[in-house]
Design a protein around this motif. Structure first.
Motif, PDB file in Angstrom:
ATOM      1  N   GLY A  64     -24.292 -30.445 -28.757  1.00  0.00           N
ATOM      2  CA  GLY A  64     -25.598 -29.874 -28.429  1.00  0.00           C
ATOM      3  C   GLY A  64     -26.206 -30.375 -27.139  1.00  0.00           C
ATOM      4  O   GLY A  64     -27.055 -29.711 -26.541  1.00  0.00           O
ATOM      5  N   GLY A  65     -25.790 -31.568 -26.687  1.00  0.00           N
ATOM      6  CA  GLY A  65     -26.313 -32.107 -25.437  1.00  0.00           C
ATOM      7  C   GLY A  65     -25.407 -31.864 -24.240  1.00  0.00           C
ATOM      8  O   GLY A  65     -25.690 -32.390 -23.152  1.00  0.00           O
ATOM      9  N   ASN A  66     -24.375 -31.071 -24.392  1.00  0.00           N
ATOM     10  CA  ASN A  66     -23.469 -30.825 -23.263  1.00  0.00           C
ATOM     11  C   ASN A  66     -24.211 -30.288 -22.047  1.00  0.00           C
ATOM     12  O   ASN A  66     -23.905 -30.637 -20.903  1.00  0.00           O
ATOM     13  N   HIS A  67     -25.218 -29.441 -22.308  1.00  0.00           N
ATOM     14  CA  HIS A  67     -25.925 -28.815 -21.188  1.00  0.00           C
ATOM     15  C   HIS A  67     -26.790 -29.803 -20.417  1.00  0.00           C
ATOM     16  O   HIS A  67     -27.307 -29.464 -19.349  1.00  0.00           O
ATOM     17  N   PHE A  68     -26.952 -31.018 -20.923  1.00  0.00           N
ATOM     18  CA  PHE A  68     -27.661 -32.046 -20.163  1.00  0.00           C
ATOM     19  C   PHE A  68     -26.872 -32.483 -18.927  1.00  0.00           C
ATOM     20  O   PHE A  68     -27.420 -33.144 -18.045  1.00  0.00           O
ATOM     21  N   PHE A  69     -25.605 -32.131 -18.870  1.00  0.00           N
ATOM     22  CA  PHE A  69     -24.700 -32.643 -17.834  1.00  0.00           C
ATOM     23  C   PHE A  69     -24.025 -31.480 -17.102  1.00  0.00           C
ATOM     24  O   PHE A  69     -22.810 -31.255 -17.225  1.00  0.00           O
ATOM     25  N   PRO A  70     -24.793 -30.723 -16.329  1.00  0.00           N
ATOM     26  CA  PRO A  70     -24.234 -29.520 -15.686  1.00  0.00           C
ATOM     27  C   PRO A  70     -23.143 -29.815 -14.661  1.00  0.00           C
ATOM     28  O   PRO A  70     -22.339 -28.926 -14.341  1.00  0.00           O
ATOM     29  N   ASN A  71     -23.103 -31.036 -14.146  1.00  0.00           N
ATOM     30  CA  ASN A  71     -22.083 -31.372 -13.145  1.00  0.00           C
ATOM     31  C   ASN A  71     -20.778 -31.847 -13.767  1.00  0.00           C
ATOM     32  O   ASN A  71     -19.781 -32.026 -13.058  1.00  0.00           O
ATOM     33  N   ALA A  72     -20.784 -32.067 -15.075  1.00  0.00           N
ATOM     34  CA  ALA A  72     -19.595 -32.602 -15.748  1.00  0.00           C
ATOM     35  C   ALA A  72     -18.711 -31.474 -16.254  1.00  0.00           C
ATOM     36  O   ALA A  72     -19.191 -30.404 -16.642  1.00  0.00           O
ATOM     37  N   LYS A  73     -17.419 -31.721 -16.276  1.00  0.00           N
ATOM     38  CA  LYS A  73     -16.491 -30.821 -16.948  1.00  0.00           C
ATOM     39  C   LYS A  73     -16.561 -31.094 -18.446  1.00  0.00           C
ATOM     40  O   LYS A  73     -16.772 -32.224 -18.872  1.00  0.00           O
ATOM     41  N   ILE A  74     -16.371 -30.043 -19.237  1.00  0.00           N
ATOM     42  CA  ILE A  74     -16.411 -30.146 -20.691  1.00  0.00           C
ATOM     43  C   ILE A  74     -14.985 -29.994 -21.219  1.00  0.00           C
ATOM     44  O   ILE A  74     -14.314 -28.995 -20.947  1.00  0.00           O
ATOM     45  N   ALA A  75     -14.541 -30.995 -21.988  1.00  0.00           N
ATOM     46  CA  ALA A  75     -13.186 -30.998 -22.532  1.00  0.00           C
ATOM     47  C   ALA A  75     -13.243 -31.033 -24.058  1.00  0.00           C
ATOM     48  O   ALA A  75     -13.994 -31.827 -24.643  1.00  0.00           O
ATOM     49  N   VAL A  76     -12.439 -30.185 -24.694  1.00  0.00           N
ATOM     50  CA  VAL A  76     -12.359 -30.127 -26.148  1.00  0.00           C
ATOM     51  C   VAL A  76     -10.976 -29.596 -26.501  1.00  0.00           C
ATOM     52  O   VAL A  76     -10.329 -28.931 -25.676  1.00  0.00           O
ATOM     53  N   HIS A  77     -10.507 -29.897 -27.696  1.00  0.00           N
ATOM     54  CA  HIS A  77      -9.199 -29.381 -28.094  1.00  0.00           C
ATOM     55  C   HIS A  77      -9.198 -27.857 -28.066  1.00  0.00           C
ATOM     56  O   HIS A  77     -10.203 -27.214 -28.371  1.00  0.00           O
ATOM     57  N   ARG A  78      -8.084 -27.309 -27.747  1.00  0.00           N
ATOM     58  CA  ARG A  78      -7.981 -25.853 -27.540  1.00  0.00           C
ATOM     59  C   ARG A  78      -8.408 -25.066 -28.773  1.00  0.00           C
ATOM     60  O   ARG A  78      -9.010 -23.991 -28.649  1.00  0.00           O
ATOM     61  N   LEU A  79      -8.159 -25.566 -29.979  1.00  0.00           N
ATOM     62  CA  LEU A  79      -8.536 -24.823 -31.182  1.00  0.00           C
ATOM     63  C   LEU A  79     -10.044 -24.809 -31.386  1.00  0.00           C
ATOM     64  O   LEU A  79     -10.605 -23.797 -31.817  1.00  0.00           O
ATOM     65  N   ASP A  80     -10.719 -25.895 -31.083  1.00  0.00           N
ATOM     66  CA  ASP A  80     -12.178 -25.902 -31.193  1.00  0.00           C
ATOM     67  C   ASP A  80     -12.835 -25.228 -29.996  1.00  0.00           C
ATOM     68  O   ASP A  80     -13.983 -24.785 -30.084  1.00  0.00           O
ATOM     69  N   ALA A  81     -12.113 -25.124 -28.887  1.00  0.00           N
ATOM     70  CA  ALA A  81     -12.631 -24.364 -27.744  1.00  0.00           C
ATOM     71  C   ALA A  81     -12.888 -22.916 -28.132  1.00  0.00           C
ATOM     72  O   ALA A  81     -13.829 -22.278 -27.641  1.00  0.00           O
ATOM     73  N   ILE A  82     -12.073 -22.384 -29.029  1.00  0.00           N
ATOM     74  CA  ILE A  82     -12.256 -21.003 -29.491  1.00  0.00           C
ATOM     75  C   ILE A  82     -13.606 -20.854 -30.181  1.00  0.00           C
ATOM     76  O   ILE A  82     -14.367 -19.922 -29.904  1.00  0.00           O
ATOM     77  N   SER A  83     -13.933 -21.794 -31.076  1.00  0.00           N
ATOM     78  CA  SER A  83     -15.213 -21.733 -31.785  1.00  0.00           C
ATOM     79  C   SER A  83     -16.391 -21.861 -30.835  1.00  0.00           C
ATOM     80  O   SER A  83     -17.406 -21.176 -30.988  1.00  0.00           O
ATOM     81  N   ILE A  84     -16.259 -22.750 -29.853  1.00  0.00           N
ATOM     82  CA  ILE A  84     -17.362 -22.952 -28.914  1.00  0.00           C
ATOM     83  C   ILE A  84     -17.573 -21.719 -28.053  1.00  0.00           C
ATOM     84  O   ILE A  84     -18.705 -21.235 -27.896  1.00  0.00           O
ATOM     85  N   ARG A  85     -16.501 -21.197 -27.502  1.00  0.00           N
ATOM     86  CA  ARG A  85     -16.639 -20.019 -26.630  1.00  0.00           C
ATOM     87  C   ARG A  85     -17.154 -18.802 -27.400  1.00  0.00           C
ATOM     88  O   ARG A  85     -17.885 -17.976 -26.848  1.00  0.00           O
ATOM     89  N   ASN A  86     -16.780 -18.687 -28.666  1.00  0.00           N
ATOM     90  CA  ASN A  86     -17.225 -17.557 -29.485  1.00  0.00           C
ATOM     91  C   ASN A  86     -18.602 -17.799 -30.097  1.00  0.00           C
ATOM     92  O   ASN A  86     -19.118 -16.928 -30.796  1.00  0.00           O
ATOM     93  N   GLU A  87     -19.162 -18.996 -29.869  1.00  0.00           N
ATOM     94  CA  GLU A  87     -20.424 -19.386 -30.503  1.00  0.00           C
ATOM     95  C   GLU A  87     -20.333 -19.128 -32.012  1.00  0.00           C
ATOM     96  O   GLU A  87     -21.187 -18.495 -32.630  1.00  0.00           O
TER      97      GLU A  87
END
Length: 201
Positions: A64-87
């Motif tokens: 939930g705090g990822n957006h606090f860091f707009p200059n940072a790259k966001i890394a997550v496992h590829r399977l959970d990346a699906i859930s995040i991108r699909n909200e």
């Protein structure tokens, strides 16, 4: 071994961990920006200097705090990346996406990837793409393992058999210190806590 700075979770936040002075593992629920920033500054790190966010999994209290860091790259496992991108409301929580850009993933992690001295271990069970980070002594365990023999719940995008297999894998590591997603850290006898967790499954 790596230095790990423990930032205890506040309210709904997960614990967060600073490694390598510019990598932050998990960012909490996104409701306590000033608290998180103050803890980074107490350790000599300006928030804008964080270069990489590693999410141990896709649940709202960790991303939930990822957006606090707009200059940072966001890394997550590829399977959970699906859930995040699909909200995805099953894999995470819509409240996480109140933060602009919280559905962004820049790096899809896989088993064996390196983050500084740490290696990514894919530990599904709490979520399909849950990970731990391991440097030969320290285990940053997300919601896979907690102090005192606890494991993450398996009813929000998780799987019991996956969790059992993941914890069994972790019992084979000579873990000294555990840095979990919630609650206290474990110092000196981490392996014993993992074995206890496995005995409860």
């Amino acid at each position: 071994m790596s230095d790990v700075v423990f930032i205890i979770g506040f309210n709904y936040d997960s614990n967060c961990y600073l490694i390598n002075d510019n990598v932050l593992v998990d960012t909490g629920a996104g409701q306590n920006k000033e608290y998180l920033f103050s803890k980074l500054r107490e350790n000599g790190v300006e928030p804008e200097n964080i270069e990489l966010i590693v999410n141990t999994h896709c649940h709202f209290d960790h991303i939930g705090g990822n957006h606090f860091f707009p200059n940072a790259k966001i890394a997550v496992h590829r399977l959970d990346a699906i859930s995040i991108r699909n909200e995805d409301t099953l894999g995470t929580s819509m409240s996480a996406f109140d933060g602009v850009d919280n559905s962004r993933v820049d790096v899809e992690l896989e088993e064996g990837d390196k983050i500084g001295d740490f290696e990514v271990i894919h530990t599904p069970g709490h979520t399909a793409g849950g990970i731990c980070l391991w440097d030969g002594e320290n285990l940053i365990s997300g919601d896979t393992i907690f102090a005192g023999g606890g494991v993450g719940r398996m009813d929000i995008g998780g799987d019991y058999n996956d969790m059992k297999n993941s914890v069994e894998r972790l019992t084979k590591l000579d873990v000294v210190n555990i840095y979990p997603g919630h609650g206290p850290i474990v110092e000196k006898n981490g392996k014993d806590h993992i074995k206890l967790s496995y005995s409860f499954l």
